[in-house]
Write an enzyme that holds these catalytic residues in place. Sequence first.
Site, PDB file in Angstrom:
ATOM      1  N   PRO A 168      -4.530  56.350  94.034  1.00 43.88           N
ATOM      2  CA  PRO A 168      -5.896  55.968  93.637  1.00 43.88           C
ATOM      3  C   PRO A 168      -6.220  56.466  92.230  1.00 43.88           C
ATOM      4  O   PRO A 168      -5.929  57.603  91.890  1.00 43.88           O
ATOM      5  CB  PRO A 168      -6.779  56.662  94.674  1.00 43.88           C
ATOM      6  CG  PRO A 168      -5.873  57.012  95.802  1.00 43.88           C
ATOM      7  CD  PRO A 168      -4.520  57.214  95.206  1.00 43.88           C
ATOM      8  N   GLU A 169      -6.792  55.590  91.421  1.00 44.86           N
ATOM      9  CA  GLU A 169      -7.201  55.936  90.063  1.00 44.86           C
ATOM     10  C   GLU A 169      -8.720  55.793  89.962  1.00 44.86           C
ATOM     11  O   GLU A 169      -9.387  55.607  90.979  1.00 44.86           O
ATOM     12  CB  GLU A 169      -6.472  55.038  89.052  1.00 44.86           C
ATOM     13  CG  GLU A 169      -4.952  55.113  89.189  1.00 44.86           C
ATOM     14  CD  GLU A 169      -4.214  54.187  88.227  1.00 44.86           C
ATOM     15  OE1 GLU A 169      -4.765  53.882  87.156  1.00 44.86           O
ATOM     16  OE2 GLU A 169      -3.082  53.772  88.547  1.00 44.86           O
TER      17      GLU A 169
END
Length: 274
Positions: free
Chosen positions: A2-3
């Site tokens: 996840p960014e």
Amino acid sequence: MPELPEVETLARDLRPHLIGRTIVRAQVYWTRTIAFPGARAFAQQIRQHQIQQITRRGKYLIFHLHGTAPRVWLVHLRMTGGFYLTPPHTARDAHTHVIMQLDDGTELRFRDPRKFGRMWLVENPQRVVGALGPEPLEISAADFCARLAQRRGRLKPLLLDQTFVAGIGNIYADEALWYARLHPLRRVESLTRAECGRLHRAIRHVLTRAIALGGTSIDVMYRRVNGMSGGFTESLRAFDREERPCRRCGTPIQKIVVGQRGTHFCPTCQRLAP
Ligand code: ZN
């Protein structure tokens, strides 16, 4: 992993369910998930705290709590961490490592198959996120280019450096470089002012659009709180598109390894030498 857009989506998804709720009990099933303080102290100290706000800084999810003392609960999802909500007394699956029981009976559960996710409970969040660079959606083009002018080396590793800007990872670095038509191995110090401006615009474009679509689900790991996939996956231009035609020129997207990270780019649109 996840960014920024995935963590931002998570914060937005969780707010309507959690703002105003009080954590009545916390259970930690994998002690190493808690980076600070120890797992036992974490579970004791977070009890009877009300969730007042949920924000994001870089790739960190931040719960602002109010109780006997104001505290901040920070979460880094790393590879596979994620939250979901369940009714009480739902069976716990083997990958759920932390469970928060809330005052309305629901449970906030942290699931993390790879177990790299980490949590902190602190009074001052700066001790966790203090070294992060600016938010890429908040920094101006002038400030971005001034920061970039102080750096040297290859472009892609710089974008992944969380002290340069916070929140960009492998997916959005490749996407931003494709939009900016810059080769991932370009030397930072060789960028013109116009190219730097293009990069700043490209970063803003991909992050804004990815947030609007709820992030990217490359593998089965990232899911929204409601179980849905992120909608940006179909919009990818470079990342995970090896040997598929560039959406701009038709040249097959090429994959190379840069700093141990798989890196995707169009060899025609993103030339190394001008
Ligand atoms: Zn191309």
